[in-house]
Design a protein around this motif. Structure first.
Motif, PDB file in Angstrom:
ATOM      1  N   TYR A  19       4.748  -1.276   8.378  1.00 50.85           N
ATOM      2  CA  TYR A  19       3.376  -1.775   8.290  1.00 50.85           C
ATOM      3  C   TYR A  19       2.420  -0.711   7.769  1.00 50.85           C
ATOM      4  O   TYR A  19       1.425  -1.032   7.114  1.00 50.85           O
ATOM      5  CB  TYR A  19       2.889  -2.280   9.647  1.00 50.85           C
ATOM      6  N   ASP A  20       2.706   0.569   8.061  1.00 53.79           N
ATOM      7  CA  ASP A  20       1.861   1.660   7.570  1.00 53.79           C
ATOM      8  C   ASP A  20       2.148   2.009   6.117  1.00 53.79           C
ATOM      9  O   ASP A  20       1.274   2.500   5.406  1.00 53.79           O
ATOM     10  CB  ASP A  20       2.036   2.914   8.432  1.00 53.79           C
ATOM     11  N   TYR A  22       3.661  -0.198   3.666  1.00 53.41           N
ATOM     12  CA  TYR A  22       3.518  -1.308   2.716  1.00 53.41           C
ATOM     13  C   TYR A  22       2.361  -2.212   3.113  1.00 53.41           C
ATOM     14  O   TYR A  22       2.143  -2.482   4.286  1.00 53.41           O
ATOM     15  CB  TYR A  22       4.798  -2.142   2.660  1.00 53.41           C
ATOM     16  N   ASP A  23       1.656  -2.681   2.107  1.00 58.89           N
ATOM     17  CA  ASP A  23       0.618  -3.675   2.341  1.00 58.89           C
ATOM     18  C   ASP A  23       1.228  -5.063   2.257  1.00 58.89           C
ATOM     19  O   ASP A  23       2.210  -5.292   1.537  1.00 58.89           O
ATOM     20  CB  ASP A  23      -0.499  -3.550   1.292  1.00 58.89           C
ATOM     21  N   GLU A  26       2.566  -6.905  -1.039  1.00 57.00           N
ATOM     22  CA  GLU A  26       2.790  -5.856  -2.035  1.00 57.00           C
ATOM     23  C   GLU A  26       4.286  -5.799  -2.333  1.00 57.00           C
ATOM     24  O   GLU A  26       5.097  -5.714  -1.418  1.00 57.00           O
ATOM     25  CB  GLU A  26       2.326  -4.517  -1.471  1.00 57.00           C
ATOM     26  N   LYS A  90      -2.827  -5.556  12.692  1.00 55.60           N
ATOM     27  CA  LYS A  90      -2.787  -5.701  11.221  1.00 55.60           C
ATOM     28  C   LYS A  90      -3.020  -7.160  10.831  1.00 55.60           C
ATOM     29  O   LYS A  90      -3.707  -7.441   9.842  1.00 55.60           O
ATOM     30  CB  LYS A  90      -1.441  -5.231  10.667  1.00 55.60           C
ATOM     31  N   TYR A  94      -5.714  -8.429   8.231  1.00 53.58           N
ATOM     32  CA  TYR A  94      -5.339  -9.189   7.031  1.00 53.58           C
ATOM     33  C   TYR A  94      -5.967 -10.584   7.034  1.00 53.58           C
ATOM     34  O   TYR A  94      -6.344 -11.094   5.977  1.00 53.58           O
ATOM     35  CB  TYR A  94      -3.824  -9.305   6.898  1.00 53.58           C
ATOM     36  N   GLN A  97      -9.307 -10.094   5.699  1.00 57.91           N
ATOM     37  CA  GLN A  97      -9.220  -9.738   4.277  1.00 57.91           C
ATOM     38  C   GLN A  97      -8.969 -10.973   3.413  1.00 57.91           C
ATOM     39  O   GLN A  97      -9.536 -11.110   2.338  1.00 57.91           O
ATOM     40  CB  GLN A  97      -8.097  -8.716   4.068  1.00 57.91           C
TER      41      GLN A  97
END
Length: 162
Positions: A19-20, A22-23, A26, A90, A94, A97
């Protein structure tokens, strides 16, 4: 530390690192796209209003965010459940986002496949069970420089209120 606790600790390390690194969405990791089965299933319900989805093991939202985007105009809601607080954090980020605040994140309870199916069938007694699929998954990962095989069952359970 007992064996199960150690496995959970190592699993958390692996997922936190992923998780840190890769987004979401992506290319380069398994987070790059949603599961095809999930997307195909949601397309079957494209005309349903007020649809509710339960995503167990939601992670950071690789399935739940596209589902929420799809059902947002139809007053739908996705309840997301995961074991890792880092995944839920996260996921919440997201969801903002991607503009899908129809997500309701929660933490996971670890159950056997048999027990989970029993609970789902009991909870949705009287509903039409449209799909019940259990798929065994196995992932080869590198943990502390050693190859490790993670295995799990993925349950797809689709019930429609009669």
């Amino acid at each position: 530390m007992d064996r199960i606790t150690n496995i959970r600790v190592e699993e958390k390390k692996y997922h936190d690192q992923c998780y840190d690194t890769y987004d979401l969405f992506e290319p380069g990791s398994w987070l790059h796209k949603p599961v095809t089965t999930v997307i195909n299933l949601i397309n079957q319900y494209k005309d349903q209003e007020y649809i509710s989805i339960l995503d167990l093991g939601a992670g950071v939202g690789r399935n739940s965010i596209p589902i929420a985007e799809s059902i947002k105009p139809r007053n739908g809601k996705v309840v997301c459940v995961d074991l890792l607080e880092s995944a839920i954090a996260k996921l919440m980020s997201y969801s903002q986002q991607f503009g899908v605040e129809e997500l309701d994140p929660m933490f996971e309870v670890n159950l056997s496949t048999e027990r989970m199916i029993e609970l789902l069938k009991r909870q949705f007694a009287g509903w039409e069970i449209e799909q019940l699929i259990v798929k065994s998954l196995a992932f080869e990962i590198n943990r502390n420089g050693q190859p490790v095989k993670l295995t799990s069952d993925c349950i797809t359970f689709v019930a429609k209120k009669s």
